[in-house]
Every structure is written in structure tokens, then in C-alpha cells.
Design a protein around this motif. Structure first.
Motif, PDB file in Angstrom:
ATOM      1  N   LEU A 249       0.950  -1.177   0.213  1.00 45.41           N
ATOM      2  CA  LEU A 249       0.032   0.036   0.102  1.00 45.41           C
ATOM      3  C   LEU A 249       0.791   1.169  -0.018  1.00 45.41           C
ATOM      4  O   LEU A 249       0.608   2.069  -0.697  1.00 45.41           O
ATOM      5  CB  LEU A 249      -0.971   0.054   1.311  1.00 45.41           C
ATOM      6  N   LEU A 250       2.179   1.027   0.592  1.00 40.55           N
ATOM      7  CA  LEU A 250       2.971   2.281   0.895  1.00 40.55           C
ATOM      8  C   LEU A 250       3.847   2.439  -0.664  1.00 40.55           C
ATOM      9  O   LEU A 250       4.575   3.445  -0.711  1.00 40.55           O
ATOM     10  CB  LEU A 250       3.941   2.191   1.891  1.00 40.55           C
ATOM     11  N   GLY A 251       3.845   1.584  -1.552  1.00 38.40           N
ATOM     12  CA  GLY A 251       4.413   1.397  -2.841  1.00 38.40           C
ATOM     13  C   GLY A 251       5.812   1.104  -2.538  1.00 38.40           C
ATOM     14  O   GLY A 251       6.852   1.286  -3.504  1.00 38.40           O
ATOM     15  N   VAL A 252       6.283   0.284  -1.446  1.00 42.87           N
ATOM     16  CA  VAL A 252       7.749  -0.374  -1.159  1.00 42.87           C
ATOM     17  C   VAL A 252       7.750  -1.658  -2.087  1.00 42.87           C
ATOM     18  O   VAL A 252       6.920  -2.384  -1.770  1.00 42.87           O
ATOM     19  CB  VAL A 252       7.906  -0.322   0.293  1.00 42.87           C
ATOM     20  N   ASP A 253       8.779  -1.805  -2.717  1.00 42.47           N
ATOM     21  CA  ASP A 253       9.024  -3.061  -3.330  1.00 42.47           C
ATOM     22  C   ASP A 253       9.557  -4.268  -2.091  1.00 42.47           C
ATOM     23  O   ASP A 253      10.652  -4.334  -1.658  1.00 42.47           O
ATOM     24  CB  ASP A 253      10.111  -2.958  -4.161  1.00 42.47           C
ATOM     25  N   CYS A 254       8.735  -4.960  -1.722  1.00 42.65           N
ATOM     26  CA  CYS A 254       8.798  -5.885  -0.230  1.00 42.65           C
ATOM     27  C   CYS A 254       7.925  -6.997  -0.908  1.00 42.65           C
ATOM     28  O   CYS A 254       6.865  -7.347  -1.215  1.00 42.65           O
ATOM     29  CB  CYS A 254       8.157  -5.402   0.705  1.00 42.65           C
ATOM     30  N   ARG A 255       9.097  -8.343  -0.634  1.00 38.49           N
ATOM     31  CA  ARG A 255       8.642  -9.596  -1.242  1.00 38.49           C
ATOM     32  C   ARG A 255       8.769 -10.693  -0.305  1.00 38.49           C
ATOM     33  O   ARG A 255       9.717 -10.424   0.824  1.00 38.49           O
ATOM     34  CB  ARG A 255       9.035  -9.983  -2.696  1.00 38.49           C
ATOM     35  N   TRP A 256       8.237 -11.880  -0.138  1.00 32.21           N
ATOM     36  CA  TRP A 256       8.354 -12.763   0.867  1.00 32.21           C
ATOM     37  C   TRP A 256       8.447 -13.922   0.254  1.00 32.21           C
ATOM     38  O   TRP A 256       7.459 -14.468  -0.842  1.00 32.21           O
ATOM     39  CB  TRP A 256       7.139 -12.561   1.802  1.00 32.21           C
ATOM     40  N   PHE A 257       9.296 -14.747   0.554  1.00 36.00           N
ATOM     41  CA  PHE A 257       9.499 -16.145  -0.053  1.00 36.00           C
ATOM     42  C   PHE A 257       9.541 -17.013   1.033  1.00 36.00           C
ATOM     43  O   PHE A 257      10.182 -17.203   2.022  1.00 36.00           O
ATOM     44  CB  PHE A 257      10.746 -16.334  -0.950  1.00 36.00           C
ATOM     45  N   VAL A 258       9.138 -18.404   0.806  1.00 37.51           N
ATOM     46  CA  VAL A 258       9.035 -19.575   1.833  1.00 37.51           C
ATOM     47  C   VAL A 258       9.563 -20.984   1.032  1.00 37.51           C
ATOM     48  O   VAL A 258       9.873 -20.627  -0.227  1.00 37.51           O
ATOM     49  CB  VAL A 258       7.663 -19.882   1.954  1.00 37.51           C
ATOM     50  N   ALA A 259      10.087 -21.773   1.716  1.00 38.57           N
ATOM     51  CA  ALA A 259      10.897 -23.012   1.212  1.00 38.57           C
ATOM     52  C   ALA A 259       9.766 -23.797   0.747  1.00 38.57           C
ATOM     53  O   ALA A 259       8.354 -23.869   1.248  1.00 38.57           O
ATOM     54  CB  ALA A 259      11.461 -23.771   2.233  1.00 38.57           C
ATOM     55  N   LYS A 260      10.067 -24.754   0.007  1.00 36.87           N
ATOM     56  CA  LYS A 260       9.282 -25.991  -0.340  1.00 36.87           C
ATOM     57  C   LYS A 260       9.181 -27.079   0.833  1.00 36.87           C
ATOM     58  O   LYS A 260      10.463 -27.157   1.298  1.00 36.87           O
ATOM     59  CB  LYS A 260       9.746 -26.655  -1.659  1.00 36.87           C
ATOM     60  N   PRO A 261       8.204 -27.367   1.233  1.00 34.95           N
ATOM     61  CA  PRO A 261       8.103 -28.188   2.518  1.00 34.95           C
ATOM     62  C   PRO A 261       8.710 -29.605   2.348  1.00 34.95           C
ATOM     63  O   PRO A 261       8.488 -30.230   1.418  1.00 34.95           O
ATOM     64  CB  PRO A 261       6.533 -28.217   2.841  1.00 34.95           C
ATOM     65  N   ASN A 262       9.317 -29.896   3.304  1.00 38.00           N
ATOM     66  CA  ASN A 262       9.888 -31.256   3.473  1.00 38.00           C
ATOM     67  C   ASN A 262       9.521 -31.675   4.995  1.00 38.00           C
ATOM     68  O   ASN A 262      10.227 -31.394   5.777  1.00 38.00           O
ATOM     69  CB  ASN A 262      11.418 -31.318   3.145  1.00 38.00           C
ATOM     70  N   PRO A 263       8.742 -32.808   5.121  1.00 34.02           N
ATOM     71  CA  PRO A 263       8.480 -33.188   6.368  1.00 34.02           C
ATOM     72  C   PRO A 263       9.415 -33.795   7.289  1.00 34.02           C
ATOM     73  O   PRO A 263       9.635 -33.540   8.413  1.00 34.02           O
ATOM     74  CB  PRO A 263       7.236 -34.337   6.505  1.00 34.02           C
ATOM     75  N   ASP A 264      10.342 -34.425   6.556  1.00 34.49           N
ATOM     76  CA  ASP A 264      11.555 -34.715   7.175  1.00 34.49           C
ATOM     77  C   ASP A 264      12.496 -33.709   7.965  1.00 34.49           C
ATOM     78  O   ASP A 264      13.074 -33.894   9.114  1.00 34.49           O
ATOM     79  CB  ASP A 264      12.423 -35.725   6.250  1.00 34.49           C
ATOM     80  N   VAL A 265      12.631 -32.760   7.160  1.00 34.64           N
ATOM     81  CA  VAL A 265      13.313 -31.654   7.365  1.00 34.64           C
ATOM     82  C   VAL A 265      12.700 -30.814   8.544  1.00 34.64           C
ATOM     83  O   VAL A 265      13.279 -30.303   9.594  1.00 34.64           O
ATOM     84  CB  VAL A 265      13.599 -30.449   6.381  1.00 34.64           C
ATOM     85  N   PHE A 266      11.428 -30.672   8.541  1.00 33.48           N
ATOM     86  CA  PHE A 266      10.570 -29.934   9.565  1.00 33.48           C
ATOM     87  C   PHE A 266      10.713 -30.897  10.936  1.00 33.48           C
ATOM     88  O   PHE A 266      10.624 -30.091  12.147  1.00 33.48           O
ATOM     89  CB  PHE A 266       9.045 -29.879   9.241  1.00 33.48           C
ATOM     90  N   VAL A 267      10.923 -32.129  11.033  1.00 37.45           N
ATOM     91  CA  VAL A 267      11.156 -32.762  12.200  1.00 37.45           C
ATOM     92  C   VAL A 267      12.536 -32.154  12.762  1.00 37.45           C
ATOM     93  O   VAL A 267      12.493 -31.939  14.052  1.00 37.45           O
ATOM     94  CB  VAL A 267      11.286 -34.379  12.034  1.00 37.45           C
ATOM     95  N   ILE A 268      13.554 -32.031  12.172  1.00 34.47           N
ATOM     96  CA  ILE A 268      14.669 -31.490  12.497  1.00 34.47           C
ATOM     97  C   ILE A 268      14.660 -29.911  12.800  1.00 34.47           C
ATOM     98  O   ILE A 268      15.024 -29.871  14.099  1.00 34.47           O
ATOM     99  CB  ILE A 268      15.931 -31.567  11.274  1.00 34.47           C
TER     100      ILE A 268
END
Length: 693
Positions: A249-268
């Protein structure tokens, strides 16, 4: 002969169909498509299509506007007409409008493009759907052979963004398949709020600073990126949705990225990173092993190479990158190699037991040694919650700045609701509870609530024990059991948290024990689907809130409860004592003292003057001003300030030592050797509030 236009039916109050509609346990969910077109006579033709997943009901109308007002005012009059029509239709039939798609045809869109000021009334219509009708609004350009066809297309379009089998939900989260960028607010089609709404909730000095910093970011064309593990579930994701919404809304170039989920990694990352750092487990099976390090590191690097690496237009063009927590910190060396000019901020959101991390050979020490030495040490700044004990060993004092967590006053978690909204969500909750074999909320009894993930650090067994003791005290005072408050423990899940089901099942088993059986039918234990408004309504209708976390970073649910004028009883854990003024806005109890919690609950319930004193204090202007630090606009000033100061682009003085405000004393922490590590660190706010540049 012209075909008669179809209209929404409005049931007459007291009619048989009206009475029958009100016997539904929950109002039927509908999704609306609204199409608008200008006529050559200067009138507005509009159509609305109501869709429940099976059939369409159509309303067609022409709105004859006043010729003595501007086109903008004409659109505002049209807004009033549309809002009133759909409200009367839905209310009389006991329908619940979950979402609305507002659109116009190419011809009308071209008129709006030629007159940009006409966009405001269209966006205003969307925000009114959000605030007045609790319907999630979005905007699309529509195509069709008629307005009816366009409206039906709009209704189907918005329906596809939801999960209609659950009433009261929020749009599904969209992630770009090529870059894993979170497409916030239905890829920017959703429009719930405008800048004016944020401005109304923010004091003028803070708002002016926000606009000034946003303008600087635009002028310098700065690109800001956030990285974390998941787009939904938990406080970090909630903050990022709100932050990106306001930044755009303020016109700022702001982006957000996430990882591709891996259940085995999420246990760690959950059990061997998060839980170990918090010290909620000392089981050696959760010590990080070489194969864990390899799996996690390869996962991070694969995500980087596949989605954000060279030629992807993500990291290689960024100016400032914020890394939320350690789940993805193994990409920091790759960021450094690909884009040496990018400034990297590591944002730690969790309670890190620095006392344990300082003991050689401990799980915390070895974990921190691995993460800091190989990855996090390459960041330019370490942002911590304002608690000294959260800052691990080896982090240089000069690299640390302090920042509390925030929530959003205007999103579904916190916006104001009508009594009808509250009753609707009570019924939604009861359906969820019934599906899970849990008792529901009575309409005529108060309840105590703790909203939290089912996590070993959240102290849910203490909540149950405190409630048992509280009930026993009320019984001893001769209070009839049907006047005793209920207990509600609920929360959302998260895809990167494998502990949720385990803890939930442990609590259900706990309720089967003899000492808790007498109260089990008054204890509602429920895992809820994603619905911000549902949590908001539950908290707004509560008597008071608990937060008995044994380990906690900075609990935004405490902020959300206080902003709804609910006193909070909480343990002195992590950053919670910074949020509650003991004896004024809530009651702080030593960790593990369930007797103390029960005593506090009893006094709040039995002594109305005592309870009302907390409520009155929470309503004061002073408390309102203090809470602003924990809302999105204030938090965004902090981020934009850091970005403008750290980024090299357009700033020849970046990274040059500058004048700094006086560092603030924060509570020392006992290290493993028994030594007290004293800290002086600076809140980010101290820089921009004191005019330091």
C-alpha cells in the motif's frame, strides 16, 4: 418486451421461511460476485451473483445517481446501495457472506484507468465489505457477454480461492511455483484495507515517519526480501502477511519467499532446532547429528538453487534480505556469494536459552556453534526480542538490535466485530469442537481462554491443572457449577510443526485422568482450521486470557488479548513480562505456579471491581499508545529504517559508523558457568524516534 430484471428476495421478519432460516445451526456460506458498468445515460448498471457452490441466485439493478454530485460521490452512493442490498438479502435468509469479488468490464475499467481517482470508491466498497459485513473482498477485471455472466464469473472466481467446506475460513495461501514467493492477499487481488485505516490507528509522528521512509525506499528503488519456512501457521507468517500488505500500500518493493516443504526436514527444524534452543527437551535423541546437518543443509541449498539463485531475479537484485529464524539460514553463504552487496538481517523470533548454549557439550551449545559458525555469523545484523537471555554466545554486541513482535490491528485476528459476528463464530467453533469430540461453548456462561499452538513449550498441562484448581476453589465457595466459567484451549496448526498432533493427544489423555474427569465436559480442547476471524471472536468473547508458556519469545496473543481489553494471566516467561504491566493490565505468575494462576482466576471472577480495574486501565489512552509499538505500522517503520540505513544503493554512507542513541540496559542472563552476562543493547525504535541517522 424487455425481460424483467431478477432481484434478491428479502424474507419478511416473522414469516415461516424467516423463522426456519434462523433454526440453522450455522448460516449457509455464500460467495458473491458484483459486476458494475456505466451506462451511456450516466447511470450505473450492476449485477450481483450469490453462489453457494451449487447454484447461483442473481440480482440485477440500475442505480440512478444524483446528477448534482461528482462521479466519485456517485460511486459512493452506489456503494451504499450495493452494501445495503446484499446485507438485507443475506441477513433475512441467515446467509453468511464469506467473500465478495468486485469487478467491472473492460469498458468501465478503461474509464477508471483514465480517471485514477475513481479507484478510491471501488476500493472503498471492498473495505466496507471487510469491516461492515466481515466478508473477504477482492477486485478483478471481468469479461462476459452480460453483467449477469460477469457477476457469476466473479462469484466462481472468489469461491475458488476458499475452502468452502469450512465456514469462516480465510483464502487459501498462494505460492508462486517458479520462485516460491508468497502471493499475499490472493496475489494482491484481495483489498481489505487502505492506508487511511492504518493512519487512524497510528499516532501522527509514527505515521509521518512511516511515509517519509517509504518515500525514501521508493526514490532509491530499494528491494526488500523476507525468507522463512512456511506461509501459514505461527506468528512469523502472520506478521509477514500484514507487513507485506502495508508495504505494498505504501509502494515499497517488498517480497516474501518460503521454502518447499519437506516433512523430514521439519522434524529437524522443530524438534532439533526450535525445541532444543528453548530447552524444552533434554532427550539426547534430539541432538543434531551429521546426517541431520546434511539433510537440512542440502534442503536449504536446493531451495536456493531452484527458486532464488542466479538468474531467478530474486536474491541477485535484492538490497536488504531478512532471514526469519534458523530454518533457512543455510542459504546465507549462497546469498553472500551471489549478491555481495545485499545486506542480511537475521531475525531471531524464539527464546534461545543462551545459558545452556554457553555450556560446552550441551545440545544447545553444539547446535548454536553449528548454525552461528557456518551461517548466521555472515549476517550484518542480529535482531532479537528485547530479552538478554535470548541472545546466544558469540554474537557481538555491536551486531545486535532489539525488536518486539507485532500483530495487525485491522486484519481478521483483531478487527472489531458485531454481536452477530461473535455469535456466528461461536457456532462455528462448536461445530469444530463437536467434530473433534470436544464440548462446545455455552452461550450463557463465561469462559477462560488460551490460544496457542499445541506445542511442548506452551504450558497446556499447566492450563488444565490451573483450571482444575480454580473450579475446586469456586465449588468451595458454594458457587453452583453451572455458573463456573468454561475453559477453552485452541489454536491453529503449522505445516512445519510436527509436534501439534502429539501434544494434542497428550492433553486429551490427560483429561481422562480421574482428577480431571469431573471438569472434562467444561474443557474445550480444539485444533482449529485457518480462520483469523474465528480466533478473534473467541478472544473477544472471553472472560480473560491465559498464557502459561514455559518458554516464549514474544507472544503476540498476549498483545491481541490486551488490545481487546482482556486481562491476561501469564507466566514470567521470555518476553511476556515486557508485554504485561503486572497488576495493571494483567497478572504475572512464576513459571509452574498453577496454584497462583488458580488464585488469580478466582479473584478476577469473584471480585468484579478488581476485574473492572484491569479493563478500565486497558481502555486508557496511555495503554493504547503503548500498544502501538506492537502493531504493523510501528513495526514497518522499524524495518524501513533498517533498510534505508543498511542498503548500499543510493546511500554512500551505508555501513559507515554513525551516531547512536544511548544503549538501554536489558536484564542480564546467567550463563552456564554461573556468570551474569550483562547487556546493553538498543531498540530499533530508539534510532528513528530520536532522529538518529
Amino acid at each position: 418486451m424487455a425481460q424483467a430484471r431478477r432481484k434478491f428476495s428479502v424474507l419478511e421478519a416473522g414469516s415461516p421461511r424467516y423463522v426456519l432460516a434462523r433454526k440453522k445451526a450455522i448460516g449457509k456460506s455464500i460467495y458473491l460476485g458484483v459486476a458494475v458498468s456505466y451506462t451511456s445515460e450516466g447511470q450505473f448498471d450492476w449485477a450481483c451473483s450469490s453462489y453457494d457452490g451449487n447454484e447461483f441466485v442473481v440480482h440485477e439493478d440500475t442505480f440512478n445517481v444524483s446528477t448534482t454530485v461528482t462521479r466519485i460521490d456517485q460511486l459512493k452512493q452506489l456503494n451504499d446501495n450495493i452494501i445495503r442490498t446484499v446485507h438485507d438479502y443475506a441477513t433475512s435468509h441467515n446467509y453468511r457472506i464469506q467473500a465478495v469479488c468486485v469487478g467491472c468490464d473492460d469498458k468501465t475499467a478503461s474509464v477508471v484507468a483514465e480517471h485514477p481517482d475513481l479507484k478510491d470508491p471501488i476500493r472503498e466498497m471492498c473495505t466496507r465489505f471487510w469491516f461492515d459485513l466481515d466478508a473477504t473482498p477482492c477486485i478483478y477485471t471481468l469479461r462476459g457477454l452480460s453483467l449477469n455472466e460477469e457477476a457469476a464469473s466473479a462469484a466462481r472466481k472468489v469461491y475458488d480461492w476458499f475452502t468452502p467446506q469450512f465456514p469462516g475460513n480465510i483464502p487459501r495461501i498462494a505460492v508462486d511455483p517458479d520462485t516460491n514467493e508468497v502471493l499475499v492477499d490472493m496475489d494482491s487481488h484481495c483489498h481489505m484495507v487502505d492506508l487511511k485505516h492504518f493512519e487512524k490507528t497510528t499516532d501522527k509522528p509514527t505515521w509521518d515517519r512511516l511515509l517519509q521512509l517509504a518515500d525514501e525506499c521508493q526514490q532509491r528503488k530499494l528491494k526488500i526480501l523476507f525468507f522463512n519456512s512456511t506461509p501459514q501457521g505461527g506468528g512469523v507468517a502472520l506478521m509477514r502477511h500484514a507487513t507485506v500488505r502495508l508495504m505494498r500500500l505504501l509502494g515499497v518493493d517488498c517480497r516474501w519467499f518460503v521454502a518447499k516443504p519437506n516433512p523430514d526436514v521439519f522434524v529437524i527444524t522443530k524438534r532439533k532446532f526450535h525445541n532444543v534452543f528453548q530447552g524444552v527437551t533434554d532427550d539426547e535423541q534430539y541432538r543434531l547429528h551429521p546426517e541431520d546437518k546434511q539433510l537440512w543443509t542440502e534442503w536449504c541449498e536446493q531451495n536456493f538453487d531452484n527458486y532464488w539463485g542466479d538468474g531467478k531475479g530474486v536474491v541477485d537484485t535484492a538490497d536488504v534480505i531478512i532471514m526469519d529464524d534458523p530454518q533457512l539460514c543455510a542459504i546465507i553463504p549462497r546469498i553472500r556469494k551471489l549478491n555481495p552487496a545485499a545486506r542480511i538481517i537475521y531475525r531471531s523470533h524464539i527464546e534461545v536459552r543462551s545459558d545452556l548454549a554457553s555450556v560446552a557439550g550441551s545440545m544447545q551449545h553444539d547446535l548454536w556453534d553449528f548454525l552461528w559458525g557456518g551461517f548466521i555469523s555472515q549476517s550484518d545484523l542480529f535482531i532479537s526480542h528485547p530479552v538478554a537471555g535470548f541472545i546466544p554466545p558469540r554474537v557481538p554486541h555491536a551486531k545486535v538490535a532489539l525488536l518486539p513482535a507485532a500483530t495487525d490491528e485491522l486484519d481478521g485476528l483483531n478487527k472489531k466485530m458485531t454481536s452477530a459476528d461473535l455469535e456466528y463464530y461461536r457456532r462455528v467453533f462448536n461445530r469444530c469442537a463437536e467434530d473433534q469430540g470436544s464440548p462446545g461453548i455455552s452461550a450463557d456462561r463465561p469462559y477462560v481462554i488460551q490460544i496457542a499452538r499445541f506445542d511442548p513449550a506452551k504450558g497446556i498441562p499447566d492450563v488444565i491443572e490451573s483450571y482444575r484448581n480454580f473450579r475446586a476453589q469456586l465449588a468451595a465457595k458454594g458457587i453452583d457449577s453451572d455458573q463456573h466459567p468454561q475453559l477453552l484451549v485452541c489454536g491453529h496448526g503449522s505445516i512445519d510443526d510436527p509436534d501439534g498432533t502429539v501434544i494434542y493427544e497428550q492433553i486429551i489423555e490427560m483429561l481422562a485422568q480421574p482428577e480431571y474427569c469431573p471438569y472434562a465436559m467444561d474443557i474445550c480442547i480444539t485444533r482449529l482450521p485457518a480462520s483469523d476471524q474465528l480466533l478473534c471472536a473467541l478472544l473477544r468473547s472471553s472472560f480473560c486470557a491465559l498464557q502459561l508458556s514455559h518458554r516464549e519469545g514474544f507472544e503476540i496473543k498476549v498483545t491481541e488479548a490486551l488490545s481487546k481489553y482482556k486481562p491476561v494471566i501469564a507466566y514470567r516467561s521470555g518476553g511476556i513480562p515486557l508485554q504485561i504491566e503486572d497488576g495493571k493490565t494483567g497478572i504475572l505468575i512464576e513459571r509452574g505456579n498453577t496454584q497462583g494462576v488458580a488464585d488469580a482466576l478466582t479473584r478476577l471472577y469473584m471480585d468484579n471491581d478488581y476485574y473492572q480495574a484491569f479493563v478500565n486501565e486497558l481502555h486508557t489512552k496511555e495503554q493504547d499508545t503503548k500498544r502501538q509499538e506492537y502493531f504493523t505500522p510501528f513495526q514497518s517503520v522499524n524495518w524501513l529504517y533498517l533498510a534505508t540505513q543498511l542498503a548500499y544503493k543510493g546511500n554512500g554512507n551505508a555501513a559507515v559508523s554513525k551516531a547512536q542513541p544511548a544503549a538501554q540496559d536489558i536484564e542480564g542472563t546467567y550463563m552456564g558457568s554461573g556468570e551474569v552476562r550483562d547487556w546493553k543493547a538498543t531498540y530499533v525504535r530508539e534510532f528513528w524516534q530520536n532522529g538518529v541517522v
